[in-house]
Motif scaffolding. Sequence first.
Motif, PDB file in Angstrom:
ATOM      1  N   LEU A   1       0.817  -1.218   0.000  1.00 29.00           N
ATOM      2  CA  LEU A   1       0.000   0.000   0.000  1.00 29.00           C
ATOM      3  C   LEU A   1       0.850   1.266   0.000  1.00 29.00           C
ATOM      4  CD1 LEU A   1      -2.832  -1.052   2.484  1.00 29.00           C
ATOM      5  CD2 LEU A   1      -3.110  -0.529   0.045  1.00 29.00           C
ATOM      6  N   GLY A   2       2.169   1.118  -0.072  1.00 28.53           N
ATOM      7  CA  GLY A   2       3.026   2.278  -0.264  1.00 28.53           C
ATOM      8  C   GLY A   2       3.939   2.648   0.882  1.00 28.53           C
ATOM      9  N   ALA A   3       3.931   1.896   1.968  1.00 30.80           N
ATOM     10  CA  ALA A   3       4.838   2.205   3.075  1.00 30.80           C
ATOM     11  C   ALA A   3       6.282   1.886   2.689  1.00 30.80           C
ATOM     12  CB  ALA A   3       4.460   1.408   4.318  1.00 30.80           C
ATOM     13  N   SER A   4       7.205   2.743   3.124  1.00 30.13           N
ATOM     14  CA  SER A   4       8.631   2.479   2.915  1.00 30.13           C
ATOM     15  C   SER A   4       9.202   1.579   3.995  1.00 30.13           C
ATOM     16  CB  SER A   4       9.406   3.800   2.895  1.00 30.13           C
ATOM     17  OG  SER A   4       9.016   4.592   1.796  1.00 30.13           O
ATOM     18  N   GLY A   5       8.546   1.510   5.130  1.00 31.66           N
ATOM     19  CA  GLY A   5       8.934   0.654   6.235  1.00 31.66           C
ATOM     20  C   GLY A   5       7.727   0.434   7.120  1.00 31.66           C
ATOM     21  N   VAL A   6       7.776  -0.621   7.934  1.00 32.19           N
ATOM     22  CA  VAL A   6       6.623  -0.997   8.745  1.00 32.19           C
ATOM     23  C   VAL A   6       7.095  -1.254  10.170  1.00 32.19           C
ATOM     24  CG1 VAL A   6       4.694  -2.598   8.999  1.00 32.19           C
ATOM     25  CG2 VAL A   6       5.556  -2.030   6.710  1.00 32.19           C
ATOM     26  N   GLY A   7       6.425  -0.622  11.131  1.00 34.64           N
ATOM     27  CA  GLY A   7       6.819  -0.742  12.524  1.00 34.64           C
ATOM     28  C   GLY A   7       5.756  -1.412  13.371  1.00 34.64           C
ATOM     29  N   ALA A   8       6.203  -2.003  14.456  1.00 33.92           N
ATOM     30  CA  ALA A   8       5.294  -2.591  15.432  1.00 33.92           C
ATOM     31  C   ALA A   8       5.853  -2.336  16.820  1.00 33.92           C
ATOM     32  CB  ALA A   8       5.106  -4.083  15.188  1.00 33.92           C
ATOM     33  N   SER A   9       4.966  -2.315  17.795  1.00 36.47           N
ATOM     34  CA  SER A   9       5.357  -2.127  19.192  1.00 36.47           C
ATOM     35  C   SER A   9       4.710  -3.177  20.082  1.00 36.47           C
ATOM     36  CB  SER A   9       4.961  -0.722  19.676  1.00 36.47           C
ATOM     37  OG  SER A   9       5.601   0.285  18.959  1.00 36.47           O
ATOM     38  N   GLY A  10       3.376  -3.205  20.102  1.00 36.60           N
ATOM     39  CA  GLY A  10       2.660  -4.040  21.052  1.00 36.60           C
ATOM     40  C   GLY A  10       2.993  -5.509  20.954  1.00 36.60           C
ATOM     41  N   LYS A  11       3.021  -6.043  19.731  1.00 35.56           N
ATOM     42  CA  LYS A  11       3.343  -7.461  19.536  1.00 35.56           C
ATOM     43  C   LYS A  11       4.743  -7.768  20.041  1.00 35.56           C
ATOM     44  CE  LYS A  11       3.029 -11.613  17.522  1.00 35.56           C
ATOM     45  NZ  LYS A  11       2.040 -12.655  17.893  1.00 35.56           N
ATOM     46  N   PHE A  12       5.681  -6.861  19.768  1.00 34.13           N
ATOM     47  CA  PHE A  12       7.061  -7.086  20.200  1.00 34.13           C
ATOM     48  C   PHE A  12       7.189  -6.955  21.718  1.00 34.13           C
ATOM     49  CE2 PHE A  12       8.467  -5.302  15.810  1.00 34.13           C
ATOM     50  CZ  PHE A  12       8.071  -6.486  15.202  1.00 34.13           C
ATOM     51  N   LEU A  13       6.474  -5.992  22.295  1.00 34.13           N
ATOM     52  CA  LEU A  13       6.531  -5.816  23.749  1.00 34.13           C
ATOM     53  C   LEU A  13       5.964  -7.031  24.460  1.00 34.13           C
ATOM     54  CD1 LEU A  13       7.068  -4.077  26.258  1.00 34.13           C
ATOM     55  CD2 LEU A  13       4.790  -3.052  25.913  1.00 34.13           C
ATOM     56  N   ARG A  14       4.830  -7.506  24.003  1.00 31.86           N
ATOM     57  CA  ARG A  14       4.222  -8.682  24.644  1.00 31.86           C
ATOM     58  C   ARG A  14       5.154  -9.884  24.545  1.00 31.86           C
ATOM     59  NH1 ARG A  14      -1.314 -11.917  22.826  1.00 31.86           N
ATOM     60  NH2 ARG A  14      -0.944 -13.721  24.163  1.00 31.86           N
ATOM     61  N   THR A  15       5.771 -10.077  23.382  1.00 31.66           N
ATOM     62  CA  THR A  15       6.692 -11.203  23.210  1.00 31.66           C
ATOM     63  C   THR A  15       7.867 -11.098  24.169  1.00 31.66           C
ATOM     64  OG1 THR A  15       6.078 -11.426  20.881  1.00 31.66           O
ATOM     65  CG2 THR A  15       8.185 -12.389  21.552  1.00 31.66           C
ATOM     66  N   LEU A  16       8.408  -9.882  24.302  1.00 26.94           N
ATOM     67  CA  LEU A  16       9.530  -9.671  25.211  1.00 26.94           C
ATOM     68  C   LEU A  16       9.128  -9.934  26.656  1.00 26.94           C
ATOM     69  CD1 LEU A  16      12.436  -8.645  25.710  1.00 26.94           C
ATOM     70  CD2 LEU A  16      11.479  -6.335  25.856  1.00 26.94           C
ATOM     71  N   MET A  17       7.970  -9.420  27.069  1.00 27.00           N
ATOM     72  CA  MET A  17       7.544  -9.570  28.460  1.00 27.00           C
ATOM     73  C   MET A  17       7.208 -11.014  28.797  1.00 27.00           C
ATOM     74  SD  MET A  17       7.963  -6.537  29.544  1.00 27.00           S
ATOM     75  CE  MET A  17       7.160  -6.471  31.151  1.00 27.00           C
ATOM     76  N   ASP A  18       6.674 -11.748  27.820  1.00 32.06           N
ATOM     77  CA  ASP A  18       6.274 -13.131  28.077  1.00 32.06           C
ATOM     78  C   ASP A  18       7.424 -14.126  27.932  1.00 32.06           C
ATOM     79  OD1 ASP A  18       3.712 -12.247  28.509  1.00 32.06           O
ATOM     80  OD2 ASP A  18       2.895 -12.945  26.588  1.00 32.06           O
ATOM     81  N   GLY A  19       8.364 -13.842  27.003  1.00 36.21           N
ATOM     82  CA  GLY A  19       9.377 -14.846  26.704  1.00 36.21           C
ATOM     83  C   GLY A  19      10.816 -14.399  26.807  1.00 36.21           C
ATOM     84  N   GLY A  20      11.034 -13.097  27.041  1.00 41.51           N
ATOM     85  CA  GLY A  20      12.389 -12.600  27.170  1.00 41.51           C
ATOM     86  C   GLY A  20      13.005 -12.224  25.835  1.00 41.51           C
ATOM     87  N   VAL A  21      14.250 -11.759  25.901  1.00 37.35           N
ATOM     88  CA  VAL A  21      14.898 -11.218  24.707  1.00 37.35           C
ATOM     89  C   VAL A  21      15.126 -12.287  23.641  1.00 37.35           C
ATOM     90  CG1 VAL A  21      17.255 -11.496  25.617  1.00 37.35           C
ATOM     91  CG2 VAL A  21      16.768  -9.713  23.921  1.00 37.35           C
ATOM     92  N   ASP A  22      15.400 -13.519  24.034  1.00 32.66           N
ATOM     93  CA  ASP A  22      15.610 -14.571  23.045  1.00 32.66           C
ATOM     94  C   ASP A  22      14.340 -14.835  22.241  1.00 32.66           C
ATOM     95  OD1 ASP A  22      18.241 -14.880  23.779  1.00 32.66           O
ATOM     96  OD2 ASP A  22      17.881 -16.587  25.102  1.00 32.66           O
TER      97      ASP A  22
END
Length: 363
Positions: free
Chosen positions: A271-292
């Motif tokens: 749809l024309g984005a040059s890049g795509v960002g996310a926060s919530g999905k990554f934060l939840r993954t980090l909080m639930d499973g750690g950096v690995d």
Amino acid sequence: MIAQRKDDHVRLAVEQHREHTGRNQFDEVSFVHHALAGIDREDVSLATTFAGITWQVPLYINAMTGGSEKTGIINRDLAIAARETGVPIASGSMSAYFKDPSCAGTFSVLREKNPDGFVMANVNATASVDKAQRAIDLVKADALQIHINTAQETPMPEGDRSFSSWVPQIEKIAASVDVPVIVKEVGNGLSRETVLLLQKLGVKVADLGGRGGTDFARIENGRREIADYGYLHNWGQSTAACLLDAQGAGIPVLASGGVRNPLDVARALALGASGVGASGKFLRTLMDGGVDALIALLSAWLDQLAALQTMLGAHTPADLTRCDLLIHGDLRDFCTDRGIDTRPLARRSSSLAAPHDTTGSTR
């Protein structure tokens, strides 16, 4: 008080993303499947270039947090994940640092743990030019995000109530700092009119930050003694709607808000984005499973995005804008009301030759 607010934001955001597993308007964007469009995986690149910026991947960890001991640990782990995967990363709002310089380390850790990565500083639209430069210097930023968030500030108990200075202040900052300025919404979307205005103000990139991910109006309403701003939940336009609205607006756009998986990344790029960002999905993954766990998730998203490009015949992320798309449901209604003709999106592919008969004449 500031540190507690930052910790509250993280807690409420994680809770929100654990609750929300449903659809959003990215589901109303579908690729037309061309069964012979595929290419070789070895010929696929994930690199993207826009506004003089080159990223090796079109995915980034968008602004989240900083300003307290707990959030400093989160930023440390986010920076490690960014370093290990080559994904650009943005700081959370650095206003806490301006009010309490002792929390500087909760932001500077983004650069300390990711010395060679692409790091974006983050300030609000009331920041002075001096504060914007201090933010850039603290994390040795490659770009500066200015976040705009009237729908968050309105229910925030201690939020801003004066917004008229934002436009001239954004223009001052854009003219004064020596890194690209990216203006981002925090989850309510940028309209076409806003993107056009940002271009006039000298902003290099617009992060559309649409509805569908973390709902900060809901978070701030949850922090009130009486949650009386519930009617602001889900305010604004979705990221998919913003991308369609911003077609041909004149400056590069980034897409964030409601990005759930690699297919959403591919849809946004198409749809024309040059890049795509996310926060919530990554934060939840980090909080639930750690950096690995976060490193594994980011690596999987990048691998699957390359696989999708291979199937769709897109050598680069930019080539996804040549893929045919269908727009459905409420998103199509939005386009109709905004005067956006979606029919050309369904017929823009040139990857397949017209069929030929055995004599070589075109049917």
